[in-house]
Design a protein around this motif. Structure first.
Motif, PDB file in Angstrom:
ATOM      1  N   TYR A  96      -4.660   7.428  -1.030  1.00  0.00           N
ATOM      2  CA  TYR A  96      -4.331   6.092  -0.530  1.00  0.00           C
ATOM      3  C   TYR A  96      -4.538   5.087  -1.660  1.00  0.00           C
ATOM      4  O   TYR A  96      -5.562   5.111  -2.350  1.00  0.00           O
ATOM      5  CB  TYR A  96      -5.225   5.726   0.657  1.00  0.00           C
ATOM      6  N   SER A 120      -3.394   0.850  -3.193  1.00  0.00           N
ATOM      7  CA  SER A 120      -2.762  -0.458  -3.029  1.00  0.00           C
ATOM      8  C   SER A 120      -2.188  -0.852  -4.385  1.00  0.00           C
ATOM      9  O   SER A 120      -2.567  -0.292  -5.409  1.00  0.00           O
ATOM     10  CB  SER A 120      -3.776  -1.502  -2.557  1.00  0.00           C
ATOM     11  N   GLN A 140      -7.645   3.890  -3.673  1.00  0.00           N
ATOM     12  CA  GLN A 140      -8.640   3.484  -2.688  1.00  0.00           C
ATOM     13  C   GLN A 140      -9.483   4.642  -2.152  1.00  0.00           C
ATOM     14  O   GLN A 140     -10.700   4.581  -2.152  1.00  0.00           O
ATOM     15  CB  GLN A 140      -7.944   2.785  -1.508  1.00  0.00           C
ATOM     16  N   LYS A 141      -8.827   5.687  -1.674  1.00  0.00           N
ATOM     17  CA  LYS A 141      -9.575   6.790  -1.059  1.00  0.00           C
ATOM     18  C   LYS A 141      -8.712   8.041  -1.011  1.00  0.00           C
ATOM     19  O   LYS A 141      -7.502   8.002  -1.265  1.00  0.00           O
ATOM     20  CB  LYS A 141     -10.021   6.418   0.350  1.00  0.00           C
ATOM     21  N   ARG A 185      -4.248  13.674   0.425  1.00  0.00           N
ATOM     22  CA  ARG A 185      -3.479  12.439   0.422  1.00  0.00           C
ATOM     23  C   ARG A 185      -4.276  11.355  -0.307  1.00  0.00           C
ATOM     24  O   ARG A 185      -5.465  11.155  -0.039  1.00  0.00           O
ATOM     25  CB  ARG A 185      -3.168  11.974   1.857  1.00  0.00           C
ATOM     26  N   ILE A 231       0.780   5.932   0.152  1.00  0.00           N
ATOM     27  CA  ILE A 231       0.077   7.207   0.281  1.00  0.00           C
ATOM     28  C   ILE A 231       0.835   8.222  -0.564  1.00  0.00           C
ATOM     29  O   ILE A 231       2.025   8.455  -0.350  1.00  0.00           O
ATOM     30  CB  ILE A 231       0.014   7.694   1.739  1.00  0.00           C
ATOM     31  N   THR A 278       0.842  -1.185   0.000  1.00  0.00           N
ATOM     32  CA  THR A 278       0.000   0.000   0.000  1.00  0.00           C
ATOM     33  C   THR A 278       0.883   1.241   0.000  1.00  0.00           C
ATOM     34  O   THR A 278       2.077   1.181   0.295  1.00  0.00           O
ATOM     35  CB  THR A 278      -0.929   0.044   1.222  1.00  0.00           C
TER      36      THR A 278
END
Length: 265
Positions: free
Chosen positions: A218, A220, A231-232, A216, A209, A207
């Protein structure tokens, strides 16, 4: 040499700029030429060209380096000579970019696929002529030995919804930024550039950042399938930072307050 104008676009900070302009398609910018120089006449007949060469100054850089570490280095090498690279840290800070010309309106040239920072000084403009400028079968030296091809970028529903929310309320496009920064897989132990300070990586969990201004991203990643999944998005501010009446250096704290209130899924 005296600049003939300036470029205006979305890339404000160095990490905003793509490594190659063609990776930044869909982000139009403007080259605004200086008035009173008879440049209107100099632009005559240029509107029939689809692409133009833009010669510019790397105005945000100081000094130069004899070698550089490419974003995706060749096998068995960590650095290459500056003259064998497109590093912005050069003895004379001159850049060259082949951009798509959209239209010309007076002294303003509307372009796309530009890898220039906002307010970059422009030194010259020349037409791109495929017959003379394109050599698709030419050898490309160490570039042919680069590790890896483009990675697939997947987008989770949460990231997509958050990115839409931010894009509707600001000029930020986190999806495009992430695609440009991560599509070459330049963050893993073997082929990713771990020297980039705006990236935190957990190689055990696969993963990472990625920082984009005060946000930021995020994600994987899977080295076997060469896939990155966004992801987010999270705020880079702390709760203390976002208290009322605190300094707002970048003028975006209210955007973050609203994001945390309405857009955390």
């Amino acid at each position: 040499m005296t600049p003939i104008g300036k470029f205006f676009g979305d890339a404000v900070y160095k990490y905003d700029a793509p490594r190659q302009g063609r990776l930044f398609a869909g982000h139009p910018g403007r080259i605004v030429l200086s008035p009173g120089k008879n440049f209107e006449m100099a632009l005559r007949d240029l509107d029939g060209f689809e692409r133009i060469w833009v010669i510019f100054l790397f105005h945000e850089n100081a000094g130069w380096r004899p070698t550089t570490r490419p974003p995706v280095p060749p096998k068995g090498k960590d650095r290459v000579g500056t003259f064998a690279s497109r590093s912005p840290y050069r003895p004379n800070p001159i850049g060259l970019s082949c951009v798509r010309l959209l239209k010309i309106d007076g002294l303003t040239l509307y372009v796309d696929e530009a890898d220039l920072l906002n307010e970059t000084p422009i030194l010259d403009i020349k037409p791109y002529i495929p017959m003379a400028d394109a050599f698709p079968n030419a050898k490309a030296g160490w570039v042919e030995d680069q590790v890896g091809d483009l990675w697939n970028i997947e987008v989770a529903e949460t990231f997509a919804a958050q990115n839409r929310w931010i894009a509707e309320r600001s000029a930020f496009d986190l999806l495009s930024f992430a695609q440009v920064q991560l599509s070459r897989g330049n963050f893993s132990k073997d082929v990713f550039d771990s020297s980039r300070r705006r990236l935190i990586l957990d190689e055990n969990a696969k993963t990472g950042i990625l920082a984009y201004r005060t946000f930021r991203i995020y994600f994987s990643y899977d080295e076997l399938s060469r896939t990155v999944c966004l992801q987010k998005i999270a705020s880079g501010y702390t709760a203390e930072d976002l208290k009322e009446n605190t300094e707002d250096k970048y003028g975006d704290k209210q955007l973050h307050r609203d994001f945390l209130k309405n857009c955390v899924f």
